[in-house]
Design a protein around this motif. Structure first.
Motif, PDB file in Angstrom:
ATOM      1  N   ASP A 144      11.913  41.931  49.068  1.00 52.28           N
ATOM      2  CA  ASP A 144      12.024  41.430  50.439  1.00 52.28           C
ATOM      3  C   ASP A 144      12.382  39.944  50.433  1.00 52.28           C
ATOM      4  O   ASP A 144      12.413  39.296  49.385  1.00 52.28           O
ATOM      5  CB  ASP A 144      10.751  41.708  51.234  1.00 52.28           C
ATOM      6  CG  ASP A 144       9.528  40.924  50.771  1.00 52.28           C
ATOM      7  OD1 ASP A 144       9.684  39.835  50.187  1.00 52.28           O
ATOM      8  OD2 ASP A 144       8.399  41.399  51.027  1.00 52.28           O
ATOM      9  N   SER A 173      11.553  41.290  55.160  1.00 50.25           N
ATOM     10  CA  SER A 173      10.178  41.698  54.858  1.00 50.25           C
ATOM     11  C   SER A 173       9.653  42.705  55.876  1.00 50.25           C
ATOM     12  O   SER A 173       8.850  43.580  55.540  1.00 50.25           O
ATOM     13  CB  SER A 173       9.266  40.472  54.799  1.00 50.25           C
ATOM     14  OG  SER A 173       9.341  39.733  56.003  1.00 50.25           O
ATOM     15  N   LEU A 174      10.104  42.621  57.119  1.00 50.96           N
ATOM     16  CA  LEU A 174       9.658  43.562  58.144  1.00 50.96           C
ATOM     17  C   LEU A 174      10.160  44.975  57.876  1.00 50.96           C
ATOM     18  O   LEU A 174       9.587  45.951  58.366  1.00 50.96           O
ATOM     19  CB  LEU A 174      10.129  43.103  59.530  1.00 50.96           C
ATOM     20  CG  LEU A 174       9.495  41.816  60.057  1.00 50.96           C
ATOM     21  CD1 LEU A 174      10.124  41.436  61.392  1.00 50.96           C
ATOM     22  CD2 LEU A 174       7.980  41.972  60.212  1.00 50.96           C
ATOM     23  N   ASP A 175      11.234  45.097  57.102  1.00 47.77           N
ATOM     24  CA  ASP A 175      11.809  46.412  56.810  1.00 47.77           C
ATOM     25  C   ASP A 175      11.261  47.045  55.542  1.00 47.77           C
ATOM     26  O   ASP A 175      11.532  48.215  55.266  1.00 47.77           O
ATOM     27  CB  ASP A 175      13.331  46.296  56.667  1.00 47.77           C
ATOM     28  CG  ASP A 175      14.007  45.936  57.977  1.00 47.77           C
ATOM     29  OD1 ASP A 175      13.460  46.285  59.033  1.00 47.77           O
ATOM     30  OD2 ASP A 175      15.073  45.301  57.928  1.00 47.77           O
TER      31      ASP A 175
END
Length: 346
Positions: A144, A173-175
């Protein structure tokens, strides 16, 4: 390299089965993020790992995929090992950081920059190391934008230890959570005609055996984390515990520990004769009779050890049968030592 998805030839034993509901998940993930993990091809073009992603690509109209092709054709047992190692993201345990690349792109991570904060899965890493040593760097990771490796962290641990660079896909990072998780269940019934033995035994390493090649002489043999961290400490405190090692391949730990005075029986229902796929019927019957005699003379066992058994059984029904049998072998106060967790029989 890139390959046309419709031309990929799946392995005959394609081991993962997905429900229609579960099959929607890789389609949605690939549709949103693209292909973040190359498939692996044998040198003859056979798809070794990536069957479900290939199906998902075809289902949503993607025609090409990144692919890693092995330099030489590998044998059936190594094909199976590649598939297990490639798909076992659910066993991720280590915490690893490195320098991310541009989001949504491939880049190479120099091995010197990999920072292993916590290494927690030595047996899995040893299996990966064995396969990279024999076939070169074949894997990849997802990292990420904060630098944490979200997918295939154990592969990065091996790369840092063995000094080779790692192919990485960088995501936001959210994915990261959307790119990990379990896809289907294993079903190895397609192997029955090619190698009519329990798949867990085919891929199980020969533990506690020194390497024979001059290049590897002096290296530590493969050890079982289940035995080293869960079973042996209890045995050393109470050497009179009666133990059965269940689903053990060639029974290396039992063979080593019995002469030291430990009370250990071993059972492998599909033990093969050395160098062959044929089951050693006489040897299997002998193990069953030994266990029957022990139970008749001394009662049920104090401990049952399962190392790399449950995660590689041929179906969910098979898992149920194994656990039912293990439960039947245990005393009411017995313990079951199994990776990745320790459980007590009900």
């Amino acid at each position: 390299m890139r390959r046309t998805a419709r031309h990929l030839q799946p392995a005959d034993y394609n081991p993962r089965l997905l429900s229609e509901e579960a099959f929607q998940r890789p389609q949605k993930s690939i549709g949103r993020h693209g292909i973040v993990k190359p498939v692996i091809l044998n040198a003859d073009g056979t798809l070794v790992a990536g069957h479900q992603r290939t199906k998902a690509m075809k289902a949503i109209g993607i025609t090409h995929t990144p692919a890693v092709m092995l330099g030489t054709k590998v044998r059936l047992s190594d094909e199976i090992q590649f598939n297990l190692l490639h798909n076992q993201v659910e066993t991720e345990a280590s915490i690893v950081y490195a320098q991310p690349g541009p989001i949504g792109q491939w880049s190479w991570i120099p091995w010197e920059t990999i920072n292993v904060v916590n290494s927690r899965n030595k047996p899995f890493q040893q299996a990966i190391s064995h396969m990279t040593g024999g076939h070169g760097a074949w894997g990849s990771v997802v990292i990420d934008d904060q630098g944490q490796i979200a997918l295939n962290a154990e592969y990065a641990v091996v790369a840092a230890a063995n000094h080779f660079d790692v192919l990485a896909w960088t995501c936001a990072s959210l994915d990261a959570a959307d790119l990990t998780g379990e896809y289907g269940v294993y079903d190895w019934s397609g192997l029955e005609e090619q190698a009519p033995v329990y798949n867990q035994h085919i891929v199980q390493p020969k533990r506690l055996r020194q390497y024979s090649s001059l290049k590897k002489q002096g290296q530590l043999p493969y050890k079982s984390e289940t035995w080293e961290k869960l079973a042996l400490p209890r045995l050393r405190k109470a050497p009179d515990l009666r133990v059965v090692d269940f689903g053990v391949g060639h029974g290396d730990y039992a063979k080593k520990l019995r002469p030291e005075g430990f009370l250990i029986d071993d059972y492998e229902p599909y033990r093969t004769t050395p160098g062959k796929y044929a089951v050693d019927i006489q040897g299997v019957v002998g193990m069953i009779r030994t266990i029957e005699r022990r139970v008749a003379e001394h009662g049920l066992y104090d401990m049952v050890v399962l190392e790399s058994v449950i995660n590689a059984t041929t179906s969910l029904d098979y898992q149920h049968w194994v656990l039912t049998t293990v439960n039947a072998l245990c005393r009411a106060t017995a313990r079951c030592a199994s990776a990745p967790a320790t459980c007590s029989p009900s």
